[in-house]
Design an enzyme around this catalytic site. Structure first.
Site, PDB file in Angstrom:
ATOM      1  NE  ARG A 213      -4.231  -1.561   0.151  1.00 14.88           N
ATOM      2  CZ  ARG A 213      -4.357  -2.588  -0.685  1.00 14.88           C
ATOM      3  NH1 ARG A 213      -3.412  -2.868  -1.570  1.00 14.88           N
ATOM      4  NH2 ARG A 213      -5.436  -3.350  -0.639  1.00 14.88           N
TER       5      ARG A 213
ATOM      6  CG  HIS B  25      -3.064  -1.022  -6.977  1.00 17.66           C
ATOM      7  ND1 HIS B  25      -3.445  -0.385  -5.823  1.00 17.66           N
ATOM      8  CD2 HIS B  25      -3.144  -2.358  -6.714  1.00 17.66           C
ATOM      9  CE1 HIS B  25      -3.759  -1.293  -4.900  1.00 17.66           C
ATOM     10  NE2 HIS B  25      -3.570  -2.500  -5.423  1.00 17.66           N
TER      11      HIS B  25
HETATM   12  P1  NDP Z   1      -1.369 -11.794   4.781  1.00 19.30           P
HETATM   13  O1  NDP Z   1      -2.322 -11.313   5.806  1.00 19.30           O
HETATM   14  O2  NDP Z   1      -1.464 -13.198   4.328  1.00 19.30           O
HETATM   15  O3  NDP Z   1       0.125 -11.582   5.304  1.00 19.30           O
HETATM   16  C1  NDP Z   1       0.525 -10.469   6.020  1.00 19.30           C
HETATM   17  C2  NDP Z   1       1.955 -10.673   6.516  1.00 19.30           C
HETATM   18  O4  NDP Z   1       2.411  -9.451   7.098  1.00 19.30           O
HETATM   19  C3  NDP Z   1       2.049 -11.741   7.615  1.00 19.30           C
HETATM   20  O5  NDP Z   1       3.245 -12.476   7.475  1.00 19.30           O
HETATM   21  C4  NDP Z   1       2.094 -10.906   8.897  1.00 19.30           C
HETATM   22  O6  NDP Z   1       2.778 -11.499   9.981  1.00 19.30           O
HETATM   23  C5  NDP Z   1       2.897  -9.715   8.416  1.00 19.30           C
HETATM   24  N1  NDP Z   1       2.676  -8.550   9.291  1.00 19.30           N
HETATM   25  C6  NDP Z   1       1.523  -7.908   9.569  1.00 19.30           C
HETATM   26  N2  NDP Z   1       1.736  -6.898  10.436  1.00 19.30           N
HETATM   27  C7  NDP Z   1       3.053  -6.917  10.716  1.00 19.30           C
HETATM   28  C8  NDP Z   1       3.894  -6.145  11.556  1.00 19.30           C
HETATM   29  N3  NDP Z   1       3.417  -5.134  12.303  1.00 19.30           N
HETATM   30  N4  NDP Z   1       5.205  -6.454  11.614  1.00 19.30           N
HETATM   31  C9  NDP Z   1       5.724  -7.484  10.891  1.00 19.30           C
HETATM   32  N5  NDP Z   1       4.971  -8.260  10.068  1.00 19.30           N
HETATM   33  C10 NDP Z   1       3.666  -7.977   9.978  1.00 19.30           C
HETATM   34  O7  NDP Z   1      -1.500 -10.789   3.537  1.00 19.30           O
HETATM   35  P2  NDP Z   1      -1.251 -11.073   1.998  1.00 19.30           P
HETATM   36  O8  NDP Z   1       0.098 -11.671   1.853  1.00 19.30           O
HETATM   37  O9  NDP Z   1      -2.385 -11.779   1.391  1.00 19.30           O
HETATM   38  O10 NDP Z   1      -1.286  -9.580   1.410  1.00 19.30           O
HETATM   39  C11 NDP Z   1      -0.390  -8.585   1.875  1.00 19.30           C
HETATM   40  C12 NDP Z   1      -0.813  -7.225   1.358  1.00 19.30           C
HETATM   41  O11 NDP Z   1      -0.524  -7.099  -0.035  1.00 19.30           O
HETATM   42  C13 NDP Z   1      -2.319  -6.907   1.419  1.00 19.30           C
HETATM   43  O12 NDP Z   1      -2.701  -6.517   2.723  1.00 19.30           O
HETATM   44  C14 NDP Z   1      -2.468  -5.801   0.403  1.00 19.30           C
HETATM   45  O13 NDP Z   1      -2.307  -4.547   1.032  1.00 19.30           O
HETATM   46  C15 NDP Z   1      -1.304  -6.023  -0.559  1.00 19.30           C
HETATM   47  N6  NDP Z   1      -1.776  -6.403  -1.899  1.00 19.30           N
HETATM   48  C16 NDP Z   1      -1.424  -5.634  -2.971  1.00 19.30           C
HETATM   49  C17 NDP Z   1      -1.818  -5.971  -4.233  1.00 19.30           C
HETATM   50  C18 NDP Z   1      -1.392  -5.182  -5.417  1.00 19.30           C
HETATM   51  O14 NDP Z   1      -1.873  -5.422  -6.521  1.00 19.30           O
HETATM   52  N7  NDP Z   1      -0.465  -4.269  -5.277  1.00 19.30           N
HETATM   53  C19 NDP Z   1      -2.669  -7.147  -4.474  1.00 19.30           C
HETATM   54  C20 NDP Z   1      -2.977  -7.889  -3.296  1.00 19.30           C
HETATM   55  C21 NDP Z   1      -2.548  -7.514  -2.054  1.00 19.30           C
HETATM   56  P3  NDP Z   1       2.239 -12.879  10.635  1.00 19.30           P
HETATM   57  O15 NDP Z   1       2.646 -13.925   9.637  1.00 19.30           O
HETATM   58  O16 NDP Z   1       2.992 -12.992  11.898  1.00 19.30           O
HETATM   59  O17 NDP Z   1       0.762 -12.724  10.796  1.00 19.30           O
HETATM   60  C1  OXD Z   2      -5.744  -6.116  -3.026  1.00 21.14           C
HETATM   61  C2  OXD Z   2      -5.268  -5.201  -4.051  1.00 21.14           C
HETATM   62  O1  OXD Z   2      -5.667  -5.801  -1.846  1.00 21.14           O
HETATM   63  O2  OXD Z   2      -5.598  -5.383  -5.241  1.00 21.14           O
HETATM   64  O3  OXD Z   2      -6.215  -7.197  -3.405  1.00 21.14           O
HETATM   65  O4  OXD Z   2      -4.505  -4.286  -3.727  1.00 21.14           O
END
Ligand code: NDP
Ligand code: OXD
Length: 309
Positions: free
Chosen positions: A221, A269
């Site tokens: 993000r 994006h």
């Molecule tokens: P998940 O919820 O599966 O994974 C999140 C990861 O971040 C986990 O490993 C979590 O740790 C870690 N995390 C969360 N908070 C913290 C913190 N404070 N400190 C350290 N680690 C942290 O999410 P996804 O992998 O599915 O997606 C990640 C992000 O990607 C989405 O939230 C979205 O914003 C973005 N995204 C962007 C897209 C694009 O097109 N650009 C498309 C899809 C998603 P833990 O394992 O310990 O829970």
């Molecule tokens: C998502 C994205 O969060 O597209 O899936 O950014």
């Protein structure tokens, strides 16, 4: 059973058709103000009015992985929030990040510029060992990306909130592990959810800890990154550049410095798009499971409102 579809910036008809095919005996409708409330909702950036009109909603299915925008709204108290759990996104994210890392590591931009000048040039091969890649976030997307990078023999490090183990990846966790994670990282990839704990996480202080010649890839993000700090560190020479897919304001405003900066690559994006068929199949499978009496806590992708992801 009724499913309401309320997705801004999304063509409704194919989604409605897919959901109706999965639930031919049930009502699947695009929301209009004042419509009968539903049992389940399929949403992307819904207006507050939609949520206020759904007191008995059992679950809100977000057609993206990130729920940061949704969680800013006032949600029906009984509704669980369920995000997309991969649904074809992780392979796209792995493609995008590996492409950005390899393009930078192999200096393809410089070759392209030389070729445009008709120059047949060689560059000294860079050492992979000098390009450790650090992936922030080892969830559904981050883990897939980290594994894919490890396949190319990059030294890969990962950072998450709770301790994780990923083959071929040196894992760090929590605040205690953040400094060590950053300080040996050269290419930093952000795949964190946007929460109060991760907003502005890439700032002057943290980015300064990357190895000299550091490179930033933000695919999570826009609000994870302090734009001015990135530009200042690139212009000072500490960072080599960045590939950015997400921005604080989208579309990226025409006057923003990122558009024309020679060391910044911008994409709109698009690193991992929501794939309609996969997403409908996943959401329909979960609704069917809930209708069959399965407990919502057993489903993948249920958001913990306290953690914010
Ligand atoms: P998940 O919820 O599966 O994974 C999140 C990861 O971040 C986990 O490993 C979590 O740790 C870690 N995390 C969360 N908070 C913290 C913190 N404070 N400190 C350290 N680690 C942290 O999410 P996804 O992998 O599915 O997606 C990640 C992000 O990607 C989405 O939230 C979205 O914003 C973005 N995204 C962007 C897209 C694009 O097109 N650009 C498309 C899809 C998603 P833990 O394992 O310990 O829970
Ligand atoms: C998502 C994205 O969060 O597209 O899936 O950014």
């Amino acid at each position: 059973m009724k499913i309401s579809f309320c997705c801004t910036d999304t063509k409704a008809e194919p989604w409605l058709a897919g959901l109706r095919a999965a639930f031919p005996a049930d009502a699947v409708e695009q929301w209009v103000p004042g419509a009968e409330p539903a049992d389940y909702a399929v949403v992307w950036a819904p207006p507050q009015q939609f949520l206020d009109e759904q007191p008995q909603l059992k679950a809100l299915f977000n057609i993206g992985a990130g729920v940061d925008a949704l969680l800013k709204l006032r949600l029906p108290p009984s509704a669980a929030v369920v995000r997309l759990d991969d649904a074809g996104m992780s392979v796209q994210m792995a493609e995008y990040v590996c492409h950005a890392v390899i393009r930078h590591f192999r200096e393809f931009d410089a070759y392209e510029a030389d070729v445009k000048l008709g120059k047949w040039s060689y560059r000294r091969p860079q050492l992979r060992a000098d390009f450790p890649v650090g992936v922030m976030g080892l969830g559904v997307l981050g883990e897939r990306v980290a594994r894919a990078l490890a396949q190319f023999d990059f030294p890969v490090r990962g950072w998450s909130r709770s301790p994780r183990e990923v083959p071929g990846v040196q894992c760090f966790s929590g605040d205690a592990g953040f400094h060590d994670f950053l300080s040996a990282t050269r290419i930093l990839v952000c795949l964190l959810p946007l929460t109060p704990g991760t907003e502005n996480i890439m700032n002057r202080q943290t980015l300064s800890r990357l190895r000299p010649g550091g490179y930033v890839i933000n695919v999570a993000r826009g609000a994870h990154l302090v734009d001015e700090d990135l530009i200042a560190l690139i212009d000072s020479g500490h960072l080599a550049g960045a590939t950015l897919d997400v921005f604080r304001t989208e579309p990226l405003p025409a006057e923003h410095v990122f558009w024309k900066h020679p060391k910044v690559t911008v994409t709109p994006h698009t690193s991992a798009r929501t794939l309609r068929e996969e997403s409908i199949a996943q959401i329909a499978g979960k609704i069917a499971a809930l209708q069959a009496g399965q407990d919502i806590s057993s489903l993948a992708g249920v958001v913990d409102p306290k953690k914010g992801y």
